[in-house]
Scaffold this active site. Structure first.
Site, PDB file in Angstrom:
ATOM      1  N   HIS A 104       0.845  -1.196   0.000  1.00 29.48           N
ATOM      2  CA  HIS A 104       0.000   0.000   0.000  1.00 29.48           C
ATOM      3  C   HIS A 104       0.873   1.236   0.000  1.00 29.48           C
ATOM      4  O   HIS A 104       1.974   1.236   0.542  1.00 29.48           O
ATOM      5  CB  HIS A 104      -0.953   0.020   1.191  1.00 29.48           C
ATOM      6  CG  HIS A 104      -0.276  -0.112   2.522  1.00 29.48           C
ATOM      7  ND1 HIS A 104       0.139  -1.330   3.018  1.00 29.48           N
ATOM      8  CD2 HIS A 104       0.082   0.807   3.447  1.00 29.48           C
ATOM      9  CE1 HIS A 104       0.710  -1.152   4.206  1.00 29.48           C
ATOM     10  NE2 HIS A 104       0.692   0.145   4.490  1.00 29.48           N
ATOM     11  N   HIS A 139       0.846   5.233   1.080  1.00 27.90           N
ATOM     12  CA  HIS A 139       0.184   6.300   1.838  1.00 27.90           C
ATOM     13  C   HIS A 139       0.264   7.604   1.038  1.00 27.90           C
ATOM     14  O   HIS A 139       1.342   7.975   0.560  1.00 27.90           O
ATOM     15  CB  HIS A 139       0.911   6.557   3.162  1.00 27.90           C
ATOM     16  CG  HIS A 139       0.870   5.420   4.132  1.00 27.90           C
ATOM     17  ND1 HIS A 139      -0.024   5.378   5.183  1.00 27.90           N
ATOM     18  CD2 HIS A 139       1.619   4.298   4.226  1.00 27.90           C
ATOM     19  CE1 HIS A 139       0.196   4.271   5.896  1.00 27.90           C
ATOM     20  NE2 HIS A 139       1.184   3.599   5.334  1.00 27.90           N
TER      21      HIS A 139
HETATM   22  P1  5GP Z   1       1.551   0.651   7.445  1.00 26.53           P
HETATM   23  O1  5GP Z   1       1.985   0.986   8.836  1.00 26.53           O
HETATM   24  O2  5GP Z   1       1.444  -0.845   7.217  1.00 26.53           O
HETATM   25  O3  5GP Z   1       2.348   1.334   6.382  1.00 26.53           O
HETATM   26  O4  5GP Z   1       0.102   1.269   7.298  1.00 26.53           O
HETATM   27  C1  5GP Z   1      -1.067   0.550   7.507  1.00 26.53           C
HETATM   28  C2  5GP Z   1      -2.188   1.573   7.580  1.00 26.53           C
HETATM   29  O5  5GP Z   1      -3.402   0.879   7.423  1.00 26.53           O
HETATM   30  C3  5GP Z   1      -2.273   2.342   8.906  1.00 26.53           C
HETATM   31  O6  5GP Z   1      -2.110   3.723   8.647  1.00 26.53           O
HETATM   32  C4  5GP Z   1      -3.661   1.998   9.429  1.00 26.53           C
HETATM   33  O7  5GP Z   1      -4.300   3.108  10.002  1.00 26.53           O
HETATM   34  C5  5GP Z   1      -4.387   1.514   8.192  1.00 26.53           C
HETATM   35  N1  5GP Z   1      -5.403   0.502   8.434  1.00 26.53           N
HETATM   36  C6  5GP Z   1      -5.236  -0.665   9.123  1.00 26.53           C
HETATM   37  N2  5GP Z   1      -6.385  -1.380   9.104  1.00 26.53           N
HETATM   38  C7  5GP Z   1      -7.269  -0.664   8.370  1.00 26.53           C
HETATM   39  C8  5GP Z   1      -8.633  -0.878   7.977  1.00 26.53           C
HETATM   40  O8  5GP Z   1      -9.255  -1.894   8.308  1.00 26.53           O
HETATM   41  N3  5GP Z   1      -9.212   0.086   7.208  1.00 26.53           N
HETATM   42  C9  5GP Z   1      -8.555   1.217   6.838  1.00 26.53           C
HETATM   43  N4  5GP Z   1      -9.237   2.110   6.098  1.00 26.53           N
HETATM   44  N5  5GP Z   1      -7.272   1.464   7.185  1.00 26.53           N
HETATM   45  C10 5GP Z   1      -6.645   0.534   7.945  1.00 26.53           C
END
Ligand code: 5GP
Length: 135
Positions: free
Chosen positions: A97, A99
């Site tokens: 993903h 951001h």
């Molecule tokens: P990472 O830390 O893996 O780069 O980012 C994961 C992101 O996914 C976090 O910013 C978190 O808030 C978001 N996230 C985790 N679970 C969900 C979900 O069920 N729905 C949405 N919309 N965002 C999620």
């Protein structure tokens, strides 16, 4: 492989959808670290950007760039567009993903800093060459 973003891509978990095409989905991040914080994912599972094929990276980043432009039209003064890969880099959901984080210059919930430190022991040329030789 089924993770929370696979479930969102399948429509099994709801999301606030920003954009969708055959391969890519964008939706609001739950955290809203800044208002408008959006995630862009490939619908097809891959663990992170390091595992993704070139076409997937291109498609996802193109959508991320376009969402960044939309957020600028909405009043953002800048955007951070970033992908975390692996736990040590802060990845918590192991489905690639990107951001897209709008910035106003006054974002109390988000601190990103490259702190000044002593770099005198680093051989910049050798380091650059080492990275290049691993491409
Ligand atoms: P990472 O830390 O893996 O780069 O980012 C994961 C992101 O996914 C976090 O910013 C978190 O808030 C978001 N996230 C985790 N679970 C969900 C979900 O069920 N729905 C949405 N919309 N965002 C999620």
């Amino acid at each position: 492989m089924s993770d929370v973003f696979c479930l969102i891509a399948n429509g099994d978990i709801p999301c606030a959808k920003v954009y969708e095409d055959d391969d890519v989905l964008a939706f609001l991040d739950l955290s809203q670290v800044t208002t408008g914080h959006t995630l862009v994912i490939p619908k097809k599972h891959c663990a992170n950007i390091l595992e993704a094929d070139d076409e997937t990276v291109e498609r996802v980043f193109k959508v991320a760039r376009n969402i960044g432009k939309a957020l600028m039209k909405m009043g953002a003064k800048g955007v951070n567009i970033l992908a975390n890969a692996n736990e040590a880099a802060g990845q918590t959901v192991f489905h690639f993903h990107v951001h897209v984080i709008p910035r106003t210059g006054n974002d109390e919930n988000l601190v990103m800093a490259f702190k000044e430190h002593d770099t005198s022991s680093i051989d910049f040329k050798a380091l650059a060459n080492e990275i290049n030789s691993n491409l």
